[in-house]
Design an enzyme around this catalytic site. Structure first.
Site, PDB file in Angstrom:
ATOM      1  N   SER A   1       0.876  -1.177   0.000  1.00 48.45           N
ATOM      2  CA  SER A   1       0.000   0.000   0.000  1.00 48.45           C
ATOM      3  C   SER A   1       0.907   1.219   0.000  1.00 48.45           C
ATOM      4  O   SER A   1       2.096   1.102   0.345  1.00 48.45           O
ATOM      5  CB  SER A   1      -0.853  -0.012   1.274  1.00 48.45           C
TER       6      SER A   1
ATOM      7  N   TYR B   1      -2.005  -1.144  10.382  1.00 49.08           N
ATOM      8  CA  TYR B   1      -1.966  -1.269   8.923  1.00 49.08           C
ATOM      9  C   TYR B   1      -0.621  -0.753   8.394  1.00 49.08           C
ATOM     10  O   TYR B   1       0.026  -1.412   7.570  1.00 49.08           O
ATOM     11  CB  TYR B   1      -3.138  -0.479   8.330  1.00 49.08           C
TER      12      TYR B   1
END
Ligand code: NAD
Length: 270
Positions: free
Chosen positions: A152, A165
């Site tokens: 990401s 995350y």
């Protein structure tokens, strides 16, 4: 003396790709892109046995490929071992490994629940360590392999309220680099793709939270979410990631390894 790696067969037809989290979003769209090239598939995700088997049958019928399904919970290392060993036994080998499954939880670090932290680290990071470990033997034996980790932009930069995350995605970027170094002489590449916003169910909660706070529509909230950090004012279609994966699997991409490749509408250019 430099060891030369033999040129690989230019077609990917008949190779096998295992995509974790391929029942939804980026994983599912990527499965379609690879199947269009005649690549056999190990589909995976949190569907029931019946739903998963019928998804695999749809793929087999539509693309004339071999496709199987497994719903191993990636929080459980024993389930991952059983899943990988079964996939290798049934398919012969895993040539392309795409670690894609992921979850999200948004909360400030001082109240971030430990169970959410553990789940995100297990699914978004540790599961990839296990699948890579279990796939490498076969790839080394074949002197060919492609490992693609869906990281990401949050593997490269941080945002507030995404402690677990960001930790997991930065971690998978590091894991990717080590695997690339260790596997370079075996014809195996390892790369991380670092997307910005992609239109999938994963981000719906974030959009709904904005809509609730701002008393705006879902579409307005979506636009607000995208443009807060990403200069390109649109979400990527999941299929775009699949097309990039396909390129990374090609012989043209044989020298791209150890890279963390942003696909982020200039998010990390700032
Ligand atoms: P999604 O929610 O559409 O799909 C997630 C997949 O993971 C599903 O198939 C689900 O069944 C599977 N999964 C979740 N928990 C699991 C578990 N415990 N065991 C097994 N499978 C599990 O999400 P997506 O947006 O397609 O995300 C795919 C990847 O892309 C994730 O790693 C995510 O972090 C990353 N990503 C997404 C975006 C985005 O904007 N959507 C941006 C950057 C990176």
């Amino acid at each position: 003396m430099l060891k030369s790696i033999p040129p690989t067969n230019r077609t990917l037809k008949g190779k096998t790709a295992l995509i974790t989290g391929s029942t939804s979003g980026i994983g599912l769209a990527s499965a379609h892109v690879l199947a269009e090239q005649g690549i056999n598939l190990v589909l995976h995700g949190l569907l029931s046995d019946d739903e998963g088997i019928s998804l695999a049958q749809e793929f087999s019928k539509k693309y004339l490929i071999k496709a199987i399904f497994d719903n191993a919970n990636l929080m459980d290392s024993n389930a991952i071992s059983a899943f990988m060993n079964k996939a290798i036994k049934v398919m012969g080998s895993i040539d392309i490994l795409i670690n894609n499954a992921g979850i999200q939880h948004i909360e400030a670090v001082d109240t971030f629940p430990e169970n959410k932290w553990n789940a995100i680290i297990a699914i978004n990071l540790t599961a990839a360590f296990h699948t890579i470990q279990l796939a490498l033997n076969g790839m080394k034996a074949n002197s060919w392999g492609r490992i693609i980790n869906i990281a990401s932009v949050h593997g490269l930069v941080a945002s507030k309220n995404k402690a677990a995350y960001c930790a997991a995605k930065h971690g998978i970027v590091g894991l990717t680099k080590v695997v690339a170094l260790e596997c370079a002489e075996y014809g195996i590449t390892a790369n991380a793709i670092c997307p910005g916003w992609v239109d999938t169910p994963l981000i719906n909660d974030q959009i709904s939270d904005i809509a609730k706070t701002e008393k705006s529509s879902f579409e307005q909230a979506k636009y607000q979410l995208i443009t807060a950090k990403q200069p390109l004012p649109e979400m990527m279609a999941p299929r775009q990631i699949g097309e990039f994966i396909l390129f990374l699997c090609s012989d043209s991409a044989r020298s791209i390894t150890g890279s963390s490749l942003p696909m982020d509408g200039a998010w990390t250019a700032q």
